[in-house]
Design a protein around this motif. Structure first.
Motif, mmCIF file in Angstrom:
data_model
loop_
_atom_site.group_PDB
_atom_site.id
_atom_site.type_symbol
_atom_site.label_atom_id
_atom_site.label_comp_id
_atom_site.label_asym_id
_atom_site.label_seq_id
_atom_site.Cartn_x
_atom_site.Cartn_y
_atom_site.Cartn_z
ATOM 1 N N ALA A 162 0.819 -1.216 0.000
ATOM 2 C CA ALA A 162 0.000 0.000 0.000
ATOM 3 C C ALA A 162 0.849 1.261 0.000
ATOM 4 C CB ALA A 162 -0.932 0.000 1.218
ATOM 5 N N GLY A 163 2.177 1.095 -0.026
ATOM 6 C CA GLY A 163 3.066 2.253 -0.037
ATOM 7 C C GLY A 163 3.293 2.872 1.328
ATOM 8 N N LEU A 164 2.885 2.186 2.393
ATOM 9 C CA LEU A 164 3.051 2.707 3.760
ATOM 10 C C LEU A 164 4.366 2.180 4.337
ATOM 11 C CD1 LEU A 164 -0.632 2.145 4.933
ATOM 12 C CD2 LEU A 164 0.409 4.290 4.160
ATOM 13 N N LYS A 165 5.460 2.729 3.859
ATOM 14 C CA LYS A 165 6.784 2.209 4.201
ATOM 15 C C LYS A 165 7.103 2.326 5.685
ATOM 16 C CE LYS A 165 8.967 2.749 -0.325
ATOM 17 N NZ LYS A 165 10.142 3.247 -1.058
ATOM 18 N N GLU A 166 6.717 3.455 6.284
ATOM 19 C CA GLU A 166 7.032 3.646 7.702
ATOM 20 C C GLU A 166 6.335 2.603 8.570
ATOM 21 O OE1 GLU A 166 6.291 7.605 8.981
ATOM 22 O OE2 GLU A 166 7.750 8.514 7.610
ATOM 23 N N LYS A 167 5.057 2.355 8.272
ATOM 24 C CA LYS A 167 4.320 1.360 9.042
ATOM 25 C C LYS A 167 4.906 -0.034 8.815
ATOM 26 C CE LYS A 167 -0.184 3.528 9.698
ATOM 27 N NZ LYS A 167 -1.648 3.361 9.615
ATOM 28 N N ALA A 168 5.289 -0.310 7.583
ATOM 29 C CA ALA A 168 5.874 -1.618 7.279
ATOM 30 C C ALA A 168 7.169 -1.804 8.054
ATOM 31 C CB ALA A 168 6.122 -1.744 5.778
ATOM 32 N N GLU A 169 8.017 -0.791 8.043
ATOM 33 C CA GLU A 169 9.305 -0.909 8.725
ATOM 34 C C GLU A 169 9.131 -0.999 10.247
ATOM 35 O OE1 GLU A 169 12.071 2.045 7.467
ATOM 36 O OE2 GLU A 169 11.946 1.484 5.355
ATOM 37 N N LYS A 170 8.100 -0.361 10.768
ATOM 38 C CA LYS A 170 7.835 -0.467 12.207
ATOM 39 C C LYS A 170 7.516 -1.903 12.589
ATOM 40 C CE LYS A 170 4.819 1.247 15.893
ATOM 41 N NZ LYS A 170 3.648 2.103 16.225
ATOM 42 N N ALA A 174 13.211 -6.241 0.908
ATOM 43 C CA ALA A 174 13.482 -6.166 -0.532
ATOM 44 C C ALA A 174 12.320 -5.511 -1.269
ATOM 45 C CB ALA A 174 13.747 -7.559 -1.090
ATOM 46 N N SER A 175 11.092 -5.840 -0.870
ATOM 47 C CA SER A 175 9.926 -5.230 -1.523
ATOM 48 C C SER A 175 9.849 -3.737 -1.248
ATOM 49 C CB SER A 175 8.640 -5.918 -1.053
ATOM 50 O OG SER A 175 8.365 -5.620 0.301
ATOM 51 N N LEU A 176 10.433 -3.312 -0.137
ATOM 52 C CA LEU A 176 10.486 -1.879 0.199
ATOM 53 C C LEU A 176 11.651 -1.172 -0.500
ATOM 54 C CD1 LEU A 176 9.798 -2.125 4.044
ATOM 55 C CD2 LEU A 176 8.248 -1.152 2.347
ATOM 56 N N GLY A 177 12.496 -1.947 -1.173
ATOM 57 C CA GLY A 177 13.647 -1.361 -1.845
ATOM 58 C C GLY A 177 14.780 -1.028 -0.901
ATOM 59 N N ARG A 178 14.773 -1.592 0.300
ATOM 60 C CA ARG A 178 15.792 -1.278 1.303
ATOM 61 C C ARG A 178 16.989 -2.204 1.148
ATOM 62 N NH1 ARG A 178 14.540 1.777 5.712
ATOM 63 N NH2 ARG A 178 16.813 1.656 5.957
ATOM 64 N N GLU A 179 17.835 -1.882 0.187
ATOM 65 C CA GLU A 179 19.033 -2.688 -0.052
ATOM 66 C C GLU A 179 19.933 -2.714 1.169
ATOM 67 O OE1 GLU A 179 22.993 -2.604 -2.914
ATOM 68 O OE2 GLU A 179 21.174 -1.555 -3.574
ATOM 69 N N ASP A 180 20.020 -1.577 1.881
ATOM 70 C CA ASP A 180 20.883 -1.515 3.055
ATOM 71 C C ASP A 180 20.444 -2.495 4.137
ATOM 72 O OD1 ASP A 180 18.514 -0.064 3.327
ATOM 73 O OD2 ASP A 180 19.371 1.327 4.787
ATOM 74 N N GLU A 181 19.129 -2.620 4.337
ATOM 75 C CA GLU A 181 18.624 -3.535 5.351
ATOM 76 C C GLU A 181 18.819 -4.994 4.930
ATOM 77 O OE1 GLU A 181 17.688 -2.974 8.291
ATOM 78 O OE2 GLU A 181 17.357 -0.823 8.339
ATOM 79 N N VAL A 182 18.616 -5.275 3.663
ATOM 80 C CA VAL A 182 18.824 -6.637 3.166
ATOM 81 C C VAL A 182 20.291 -7.026 3.351
ATOM 82 C CG1 VAL A 182 18.828 -8.113 1.112
ATOM 83 C CG2 VAL A 182 16.904 -6.572 1.529
ATOM 84 N N MET A 183 21.200 -6.118 3.016
ATOM 85 C CA MET A 183 22.623 -6.394 3.186
ATOM 86 C C MET A 183 22.957 -6.601 4.659
ATOM 87 S SD MET A 183 24.100 -6.503 0.223
ATOM 88 C CE MET A 183 25.821 -6.362 0.724
ATOM 89 N N ARG A 184 22.381 -5.768 5.538
ATOM 90 C CA ARG A 184 22.643 -5.889 6.970
ATOM 91 C C ARG A 184 22.207 -7.261 7.506
ATOM 92 N NH1 ARG A 184 19.467 -5.213 11.544
ATOM 93 N NH2 ARG A 184 17.685 -4.559 10.286
ATOM 94 N N LEU A 185 21.004 -7.666 7.120
ATOM 95 C CA LEU A 185 20.491 -8.954 7.589
ATOM 96 C C LEU A 185 21.304 -10.116 7.041
ATOM 97 C CD1 LEU A 185 16.673 -8.245 7.206
ATOM 98 C CD2 LEU A 185 17.879 -8.601 9.358
#
Length: 611
Positions: free
Chosen positions: A361-369, A394-405
């Motif tokens: 739904a494009g609610l990135k902040e809620k998803a990341e929470k 990955a669906s959020l486009g957060r390459e940095d988080e994917v790399m961290r994990l």
């Protein structure tokens, strides 16, 4: 007492009318029946305690509606086959494949790495429920048993011979050993070998069969040979062993096959036999109607309230997923709150479902929470959440988080985490990184598993890398891996995406001849949709009939593609409404427009003048 239907009414997404199911005379397996609705003031005074669910041949004006939301009717129609999380039931047949996971990890079918996520945890719960030791305890040991190793090592259809040799060598086969081997075969979806073992055990009278043994055999038969064979086997089960476990096993498989007619008949039969209404049966009906007729979800919820059947964790997952898939985020959040108020704590999978819908739904902040809540204070302690975290980030486009994990688990990754990482890097257009993880998995995997190949192949499909995909399939064959359903699915889509639909059709025919696996519904739909776009009515009809032959009963989605083929071919459609009615399929708004467009008798300005 819970009031889920009230929550849904408040969100104005699923509008519940004051209604209940009308009951009819006792029915038996195989008979047709009908579903109508009446006012509860009329129904409750004349009905038995547990209503029956009947197949729809017509809907009254008081029929329950599911006008979910913020999307148009056309968009909502597309959701029918696009639910994101719990698309398959506990004994998922649609995604049947011989997954060869490591002993430490659960099966990871295609859905676990895409938007069509399978409920593998719930499936495993069903599998365990069919397997008991002599003292009634469930067998959950992860270390491969010697009996399992013997069965897996046996070539082809020679499991019986391998077991004969095992006995000749002086080895003992008891219920405990059988339970261990059966569980390990089921976890790897090696249903054919499990069935051979079950047949051998009964033929050699190794021990006295009980209800769960018969239920296990029934489940394996349906998974490998279809519902008809399973129902035929039911007739052979002694009446004294034909209890609730048998019927709920058949019900779960009817739901897995998306066969509403058979599922409703089995549901009613269970009622006639006096089995109490349980959360399991209600959840199965919710899963069914989530996929084939969301209007009837209301019937199940009202029935649960009337019979005081408390919703399970799976119940909430299904409703959360339905709301999220309909883009009704407020409704989804209210169900989550109701779930917590009722003392049911969300597990990792429930949180992952919620996070995915926030992301969609494009609610990135809620998803990341939600994702941070999944991580908790210690990622090491919450290791089970890794695969979902990788996928959603990955669906959020957060390459940095994917790399961290990935750095956290890279030194000693679990099998399912590695698969999720391949998929995640593929989403992020990091094909090279996905390939590197794949190479590490292949080197470490001593059993030549097909899963890494299938997931990387899916990455190649998404990026339209046809030549790489072909090379990967050749390498897979050379490694000794058996090509399973999800691999065929990815390969067929690869050729369709490359514009080679005839080649894809040829592969479909070849794969259909394999007796050890049932192709996924999407494999047929890729080709059918492409023929439909071309206006190739003959081949579209051919795929339509092929799907029916292999057990995928007609659904709205298939008829939409078929009708569109006639429209694109500028060919009139005769008798389509009758064909749909025969399959208990009723047009929604977008399909009604399709039918009107293809109607050979429709009125036009010129026809009015000529009249």
């Amino acid at each position: 007492m819970f009031a889920l239907s009230k929550v849904l009414r408040r969100t104005q997404r699923l509008r519940f009318g004051a209604c209940a199911a009308v009951y009819s005379k006792e029915i038996h397996l195989g008979e047709r029946s009908f579903f109508t609705l009446e006012s509860p003031s009329i129904v409750y005074d004349k009905c038995e305690s547990v209503p029956r669910f009947y197949e729809i041949s017509s809907m009254s004006k008081r029929a329950l509606s599911s006008n979910a939301g913020t999307k148009s009717d056309e968009d909502e129609d597309d959701l029918e086959d696009g639910f994101s999380e719990l698309e398959s039931s506990k004994s998922s047949q649609e995604t049947s494949s011989s997954s060869d996971d490591s002993e430490d990890d659960e099966v990871t079918p295609k859905g676990k790495l895409s938007a069509d996520e399978d409920d593998a945890d719930e499936e495993e719960e069903l599998e365990l429920d069919l397997i008991e030791t002599e003292d009634g305890g469930k067998t959950v040991e992860k270390k491969p048993s010697e009996l399992f190793t013997t069965i897996v090592s046996a070539p082809g259809l020679s499991v019986g011979s391998a077991l004969d040799k095992w006995m000749e060598e002086g080895n003992e086969i008891n219920r405990i050993e059988v339970s261990k081997a059966m569980l390990q075969l089921r976890k790897r979806r090696m249903y054919g070998r499990a069935l051979q073992m079950s047949e051998w055990l009964e033929a050699n009278k190794i021990y006295e069969m009980n209800e769960r043994d018969y239920a296990s055999r029934l489940d394996l038969l349906v998974k490998t040979r279809g519902l008809e064979k399973g129902e035929a086997y039911m007739d052979k089960i002694p009446k004294s062993f034909k209890g609730e476990v048998i019927y709920r096993t058949l019900l779960a498989n009817c739901v897995a096959a998306c066969n509403a007619k058979r599922a409703e008949v089995v549901f009613n039969r269970m009622k006639d036999l006096g089995f109490p209404l349980s959360g399991f049966t209600c959840d199965q009906m919710l899963l069914l109607y989530k996929r084939v007729d969301r209007k009837k979800i209301a019937d199940v919820l009202l029935l649960m309230e009337k019979e005081d059947v408390k919703p399970s964790l799976l119940t909430y997952k299904i409703l959360i997923d339905i709301k999220g898939a309909s883009n009704d985020i407020n409704g989804m959040e209210q169900i989550v709150e109701t779930m917590k108020d009722e003392g049911v704590e969300p597990d990792f999978q429930t949180q992952a479902i919620t996070a995915r819908h926030y992301s969609g739904a494009g609610l990135k902040e809620k998803a990341e929470k939600v994702l941070k809540e999944m991580e908790g204070r210690s990622l090491e302690a919450n290791r089970r959440a890794f695969k979902d975290l990788l996928s959603v980030y990955a669906s959020l486009g957060r390459e940095d988080e994917v790399m961290r994990l990935w750095k956290i688990c890279e030194s000693k990754p679990r099998f399912d985490e590695s698969l999720a990482a391949i998929h995640a890097f593929g989403k992020l257009n990091k094909v090279k990184e996905a390939e590197e993880i794949f190479e590490k998995m292949v080197k470490m995997d001593r059993r030549a598993s097909s899963n890494p190949y299938s997931v990387l192949l899916r990455v190649y499909v998404d990026h339209k890398l046809l030549e790489k995909g072909k090379d990967l399939v050749k390498r897979m064959a050379e490694s000794g891996c058996r090509i399973e359903a999800m691999t065929w699915d990815a390969l067929i889509k690869l050729y369709v995406e490359a514009g080679e639909v005839e080649k894809a059709d040829s592969l479909l025919k070849k794969a259909s001849k394999q007796s050890h696996t049932k192709l996924m519904m999407s494999s047929f739909m890729y080709i059918m949709d492409e023929y439909s776009k071309r206006g190739d009515v003959h081949n579209t009809e051919k795929i339509f009939e092929k799907m029916r032959e292999v057990g995928y009963t007609s659904r709205l989605r298939q008829f939409q593609s078929l009708i569109q083929a006639y429209i694109n071919a500028k060919s009139p459609v005769y008798g389509m409404r009758d064909r749909m009615k025969a399959d208990n399929i009723f047009p929604n708004k977008s399909m009604a427009a399709q039918l009107a467009q293809a109607d050979p008798f429709k009125k036009t300005a010129i026809s009015d003048i000529l009249d």
